[in-house]
Design a protein around this motif. Structure first.
Motif, PDB file in Angstrom:
ATOM      1  N   LEU B 174       0.853  -1.194   0.000  1.00 12.47           N
ATOM      2  CA  LEU B 174       0.000   0.000   0.000  1.00 12.47           C
ATOM      3  C   LEU B 174       0.888   1.243   0.000  1.00 12.47           C
ATOM      4  CD1 LEU B 174      -2.899   1.039   0.029  1.00 12.47           C
ATOM      5  CD2 LEU B 174      -2.852   0.953   2.521  1.00 12.47           C
ATOM      6  N   GLY B 207      -4.665   3.414  -2.538  1.00  7.09           N
ATOM      7  CA  GLY B 207      -5.884   3.241  -1.759  1.00  7.09           C
ATOM      8  C   GLY B 207      -7.072   2.809  -2.590  1.00  7.09           C
ATOM      9  N   LEU B 210      -7.944  -0.983  -3.372  1.00  5.32           N
ATOM     10  CA  LEU B 210      -8.550  -1.837  -2.359  1.00  5.32           C
ATOM     11  C   LEU B 210      -9.917  -2.325  -2.819  1.00  5.32           C
ATOM     12  CD1 LEU B 210      -7.512  -2.614   0.420  1.00  5.32           C
ATOM     13  CD2 LEU B 210      -8.920  -0.842   1.412  1.00  5.32           C
ATOM     14  N   PHE B 223      -1.040   1.140  11.594  1.00  2.00           N
ATOM     15  CA  PHE B 223      -1.779   2.390  11.725  1.00  2.00           C
ATOM     16  C   PHE B 223      -2.587   2.622  10.448  1.00  2.00           C
ATOM     17  CE2 PHE B 223      -2.634   6.895  11.518  1.00  2.00           C
ATOM     18  CZ  PHE B 223      -2.947   7.210  12.830  1.00  2.00           C
ATOM     19  N   THR B 224      -1.887   2.595   9.320  1.00  2.00           N
ATOM     20  CA  THR B 224      -2.558   2.812   8.035  1.00  2.00           C
ATOM     21  C   THR B 224      -3.611   1.736   7.789  1.00  2.00           C
ATOM     22  OG1 THR B 224      -0.471   3.720   7.211  1.00  2.00           O
ATOM     23  CG2 THR B 224      -2.140   3.208   5.576  1.00  2.00           C
ATOM     24  N   ASN B 226      -5.334  -0.095   9.886  1.00  2.00           N
ATOM     25  CA  ASN B 226      -6.511   0.064  10.741  1.00  2.00           C
ATOM     26  C   ASN B 226      -7.400   1.206  10.257  1.00  2.00           C
ATOM     27  OD1 ASN B 226      -7.787   1.482  13.290  1.00  2.00           O
ATOM     28  ND2 ASN B 226      -7.539  -0.675  13.808  1.00  2.00           N
ATOM     29  N   VAL B 227      -6.776   2.326   9.934  1.00  4.95           N
ATOM     30  CA  VAL B 227      -7.529   3.500   9.494  1.00  4.95           C
ATOM     31  C   VAL B 227      -8.235   3.219   8.163  1.00  4.95           C
ATOM     32  CG1 VAL B 227      -7.226   5.828   8.590  1.00  4.95           C
ATOM     33  CG2 VAL B 227      -6.202   5.219  10.778  1.00  4.95           C
ATOM     34  N   VAL B 228      -7.521   2.590   7.236  1.00  6.47           N
ATOM     35  CA  VAL B 228      -8.095   2.297   5.926  1.00  6.47           C
ATOM     36  C   VAL B 228      -9.247   1.298   6.041  1.00  6.47           C
ATOM     37  CG1 VAL B 228      -7.603   1.000   3.804  1.00  6.47           C
ATOM     38  CG2 VAL B 228      -6.151   2.893   4.474  1.00  6.47           C
ATOM     39  N   LYS B 230     -11.231   0.766   8.604  1.00  6.62           N
ATOM     40  CA  LYS B 230     -12.403   1.402   9.196  1.00  6.62           C
ATOM     41  C   LYS B 230     -13.012   2.455   8.276  1.00  6.62           C
ATOM     42  CE  LYS B 230     -11.057   0.591  14.003  1.00  6.62           C
ATOM     43  NZ  LYS B 230     -10.291   1.189  15.128  1.00  6.62           N
ATOM     44  N   ALA B 231     -12.161   3.173   7.539  1.00  5.40           N
ATOM     45  CA  ALA B 231     -12.684   4.193   6.621  1.00  5.40           C
ATOM     46  C   ALA B 231     -13.493   3.532   5.509  1.00  5.40           C
ATOM     47  CB  ALA B 231     -11.542   5.013   6.021  1.00  5.40           C
ATOM     48  N   THR B 232     -12.994   2.409   5.021  1.00  6.29           N
ATOM     49  CA  THR B 232     -13.667   1.709   3.940  1.00  6.29           C
ATOM     50  C   THR B 232     -14.970   1.104   4.432  1.00  6.29           C
ATOM     51  OG1 THR B 232     -11.475   1.216   3.120  1.00  6.29           O
ATOM     52  CG2 THR B 232     -13.273   0.004   2.159  1.00  6.29           C
ATOM     53  N   GLU B 233     -14.914   0.514   5.612  1.00  2.00           N
ATOM     54  CA  GLU B 233     -16.111  -0.045   6.245  1.00  2.00           C
ATOM     55  C   GLU B 233     -17.164   1.047   6.426  1.00  2.00           C
ATOM     56  OE1 GLU B 233     -17.129  -2.269  10.518  1.00  2.00           O
ATOM     57  OE2 GLU B 233     -15.397  -0.974  10.360  1.00  2.00           O
ATOM     58  N   GLY B 234     -16.737   2.195   6.946  1.00  5.06           N
ATOM     59  CA  GLY B 234     -17.665   3.298   7.177  1.00  5.06           C
ATOM     60  C   GLY B 234     -18.253   3.821   5.885  1.00  5.06           C
TER      61      GLY B 234
END
Lengths: 324, 324
Positions: B174, B207, B210, B223-224, B226-228, B230-234
């Protein structure tokens, strides 16, 4: 008169979409000046019956070149000329859909940073339904220090005030958990500094909050910001495509009903509809449009560049950074 | 017999959803053993007419506690007991929907790493339409070194082979651009190492990839990742909700048609449907279910834990790391 310089040669669909976007912006009262290869532009403009002023910029910067070196070695590239016009006050703002790296380099080398700014940053207005969110840094600074994140928070707050009409924008720190002790050393220290900064800090927010109306400004490093922005864009486009596939399976009457019910959903989720990202922290208004900008995106980018110049974005950012 | 220990006290809906999920898994042939506060579990089990073996674990770890300290100080917490059962061979695998930090700490302290593994990693199977993608690290290691990313790539490849039946999974790094020189020093060095690693490295991915079927395994820091994730899920949830709102505006007949046309779209996009994330690189099969796991998610987590034990996931990971 607020004149906006457009890098007519930048972007995947240059110069055609740039010319058509500029023409539409001009029809809406934006004073555009085209910067690029004059003979080539004039040829297209004659075909399209577009009459706008042109500044000749014969040199070309390719994606393969090192941006800083290219800016130094090619003072007559369209992006260099745009930046010089902003520096000299011949233009109030500039727009480019060309290489982001070249735009960053031109802004840093030719226009220069605003006093006190440690790192210019790219701020993207993220089309969260309900209320848009300013995301920064979107890719200018892959690695940052805590004090950079604080300046991003201040500059992003000014952008939210100036563009989104927010009074006291809520600032969140992108993190892997909500509790104050979460994250890397970067986030732990930034959290402490953000609490003391002249902004409305609401604490850590997580990736999933990006799609919710929890904050108005979201700060993170440029690596995470870029990846998250693209991942979210890709996901929204993917889900929208799957839904469109489902709609295709309906009979014609049902298709029409469903499309009407969805309205402008796809457009609302498209971050290109905001016209471009702002490069904040430099001594001039610089709008970086998406590389694949259509004429509509170019028109929007020119309008937000004009708005930024009209509303004193640069002086407001400098003033707020100076006070911090 | 392959027995799976379930942390019956972990998760937002514990113990009820855990019990119901365990009961359904048992009905499908999974040999489940419940670990938790026995009197409390027995009470619920009598109400629900569930008859499964129980191991008593009276201590509780709260989200506010430091995970490593809690694991050391509370040997009779449900998560500690599960980990001890795996270490002693009394269970072939464990599942927990409790605190991820506590599960990580229990696995690291009680079960221990596989030989040669530098950092255990959380691998999430991401429901990309067309072909799922293994994303790692999803949050165990917020900061990593290039050699950690190489091990993540190897472990993720084994997971894709074992679970997704892939022959030679494509591994992407990534990054914020596709060209080899892009990214932070971390990505630049990892790129070089990944080219030489015993995997099928396809280079940098961005990104937006994905949501596309470009790679089977995606490596990044925790870190990346986890954020990615959750952002994608959201984002997927947000777009789905907006589409459902549009559907509500249709007349009843049209609503039924559109819902039928969409089929199980929402479910296909829900990464919880894969049942949980795998903790790779420890000397036992550990499945970390989402904190908000429903009974169905618990059932799925128990099944993938059983599959992991049956298919020799741990020995395959250790063997591949040993060879690298």
């Amino acid at each position: 008169v607020i004149r906006i310089a457009l890098d007519a040669m930048g972007g995947d669909f240059a110069p055609l979409e740039n010319l058509l976007g500029a023409s539409a912006a001009a029809a809406h009262g934006v004073d555009v000046i085209l910067v690029g290869d004059e003979p080539r532009l004039k040829l297209h403009m004659a075909d399209l019956s577009i009459d706008l002023p042109v500044v000749h910029a014969p040199e070309e910067i390719t994606m393969a070149e090192d941006p800083s070196r290219a800016i130094r070695e090619k003072p007559n590239s369209s992006i260099s000329v745009c930046a010089r016009m902003v520096r000299e006050g011949e233009a109030a703002a500039m727009v480019s859909a060309g290489s982001t790296g070249a735009a960053l380099a031109a802004a840093a080398i030719i226009i220069g940073r605003s006093p006190g700014v440690l790192r210019p940053t790219i701020a993207t207005i993220f089309p969260t339904p309900g209320s848009p969110t300013v995301l920064l840094d979107s890719g200018a600074n892959p690695e940052v220090k805590p004090e950079h994140l604080v300046q991003f928070a201040i500059m992003g707050s000014v952008l939210a005030e100036v563009y989104l009409g927010m009074d006291s924008p809520r600032v969140g720190l992108l993190n892997i958990g909500e509790e104050p002790g979460k994250g890397r050393p970067l986030e732990k220290e930034a959290y402490r500094l953000l609490e003391a900064a002249p902004i409305r800090f609401i604490g850590n927010v997580e990736g999933r909050d990006l799609a919710a109306d929890r904050m108005d400004v979201l700060v993170t490093d440029g690596f995470t910001g870029n990846v998250v922005l693209k991942a979210t864009e890709g996901t929204a486009a993917m889900v929208t495509a799957l839904v469109m596939e489902a709609i295709e399976r309906l009979d014609p009457g049902e298709q029409a009903s469903m499309k009407a019910a969805m309205g402008n959903l796809a457009e609302r989720l498209d971050y290109e509809s905001t016209g471009g990202a702002h490069l904040l922290g430099v001594a001039g208004v610089v709008v970086i449009a998406h590389g694949s900008s259509s004429r509509l995106a170019v028109t929007n980018a020119l309008r937000i560049a004009r708005d930024g110049a009209e509303r004193g974005l640069v002086s407001k950012v400098a003033e707020r950074i100076g006070r911090s």
